[in-house]
Design a protein around this motif. Sequence first.
Motif, PDB file in Angstrom:
ATOM      1  N   LEU A  19      10.741 -13.857  12.724  1.00  0.00           N
ATOM      2  CA  LEU A  19      10.801 -14.463  14.055  1.00  0.00           C
ATOM      3  C   LEU A  19      12.257 -14.651  14.483  1.00  0.00           C
ATOM      4  CD1 LEU A  19       8.193 -17.384  14.036  1.00  0.00           C
ATOM      5  CD2 LEU A  19       8.186 -15.432  15.590  1.00  0.00           C
ATOM      6  N   GLU A  20      13.050 -15.236  13.592  1.00  0.00           N
ATOM      7  CA  GLU A  20      14.444 -15.514  13.913  1.00  0.00           C
ATOM      8  C   GLU A  20      15.226 -14.227  14.166  1.00  0.00           C
ATOM      9  OE1 GLU A  20      17.878 -18.592  12.476  1.00  0.00           O
ATOM     10  OE2 GLU A  20      16.455 -17.884  10.972  1.00  0.00           O
ATOM     11  N   ALA A  21      15.018 -13.223  13.329  1.00  0.00           N
ATOM     12  CA  ALA A  21      15.723 -11.948  13.489  1.00  0.00           C
ATOM     13  C   ALA A  21      15.288 -11.223  14.763  1.00  0.00           C
ATOM     14  CB  ALA A  21      15.486 -11.062  12.268  1.00  0.00           C
ATOM     15  N   ARG A  22      14.011 -11.254  15.053  1.00  0.00           N
ATOM     16  CA  ARG A  22      13.472 -10.513  16.192  1.00  0.00           C
ATOM     17  C   ARG A  22      13.886 -11.118  17.537  1.00  0.00           C
ATOM     18  NH1 ARG A  22       9.050  -6.919  16.037  1.00  0.00           N
ATOM     19  NH2 ARG A  22       8.141  -6.528  18.071  1.00  0.00           N
ATOM     20  N   PHE A  23      13.909 -12.453  17.618  1.00  0.00           N
ATOM     21  CA  PHE A  23      14.123 -13.107  18.903  1.00  0.00           C
ATOM     22  C   PHE A  23      15.463 -13.836  19.018  1.00  0.00           C
ATOM     23  CE2 PHE A  23       9.488 -12.943  18.257  1.00  0.00           C
ATOM     24  CZ  PHE A  23       9.180 -12.086  19.294  1.00  0.00           C
ATOM     25  N   VAL A  25      14.449 -21.107  13.863  1.00  0.00           N
ATOM     26  CA  VAL A  25      13.132 -21.408  13.308  1.00  0.00           C
ATOM     27  C   VAL A  25      13.252 -22.710  12.534  1.00  0.00           C
ATOM     28  CG1 VAL A  25      11.374 -20.683  11.650  1.00  0.00           C
ATOM     29  CG2 VAL A  25      12.404 -18.998  13.185  1.00  0.00           C
ATOM     30  N   TYR A  26      12.367 -23.634  12.824  1.00  0.00           N
ATOM     31  CA  TYR A  26      12.315 -24.916  12.142  1.00  0.00           C
ATOM     32  C   TYR A  26      11.011 -24.966  11.346  1.00  0.00           C
ATOM     33  CZ  TYR A  26      15.821 -25.851  15.686  1.00  0.00           C
ATOM     34  OH  TYR A  26      16.919 -25.769  16.493  1.00  0.00           O
ATOM     35  N   TRP A  27      11.041 -25.726  10.263  1.00  0.00           N
ATOM     36  CA  TRP A  27       9.876 -25.829   9.381  1.00  0.00           C
ATOM     37  C   TRP A  27       9.306 -27.228   9.480  1.00  0.00           C
ATOM     38  CZ3 TRP A  27       8.621 -21.180   7.691  1.00  0.00           C
ATOM     39  CH2 TRP A  27       9.619 -20.208   7.669  1.00  0.00           C
ATOM     40  N   SER A  28       7.984 -27.306   9.482  1.00  0.00           N
ATOM     41  CA  SER A  28       7.321 -28.607   9.588  1.00  0.00           C
ATOM     42  C   SER A  28       6.157 -28.680   8.606  1.00  0.00           C
ATOM     43  CB  SER A  28       6.809 -28.812  11.015  1.00  0.00           C
ATOM     44  OG  SER A  28       6.235 -30.083  11.151  1.00  0.00           O
TER      45      SER A  28
END
Length: 133
Positions: free
Chosen positions: A80-84, A88-91
């Motif tokens: 996700l982070e690389a593509r957009f 990205v956060y984790w929960s």
Amino acid sequence: MAFLAFDYGRRRIGVAVGEPLTGSARGLVTLAGGSPPPWPRIDALVTEWRPEGFVVGWPTQADGQATPLGPAIREFGAALEARFGKPVYWSDERLSSHLARDRSRSGRNDPGLDAHAAAVILEGWFLENAHDA
């Protein structure tokens, strides 16, 4: 300023959108999972909602250790982070499916349990990170 949240699973991926100003989120859709993830559908959601970032549910076992799905979830978040080019956060997603059942409603317009779980994950992240969002 919107955020998209994901409840990632091998068979299904729940997606929700929310606003940190209100701290609320709503389930959008439950996508079919798989490898690779359904990028065309995710691309369309990102184009539509233009999120500032993503929140991905991170499952842990009772002892706090990652579940066997952990590596696949980390890979999805990195993609996700690389593509957009968005953070990205984790929960913590413990109990998200249980709480999501209260939001489910029968009918054709219901986005599905996994989408409701993504909304619960996002609202939990908003509560924990009100100063960051």
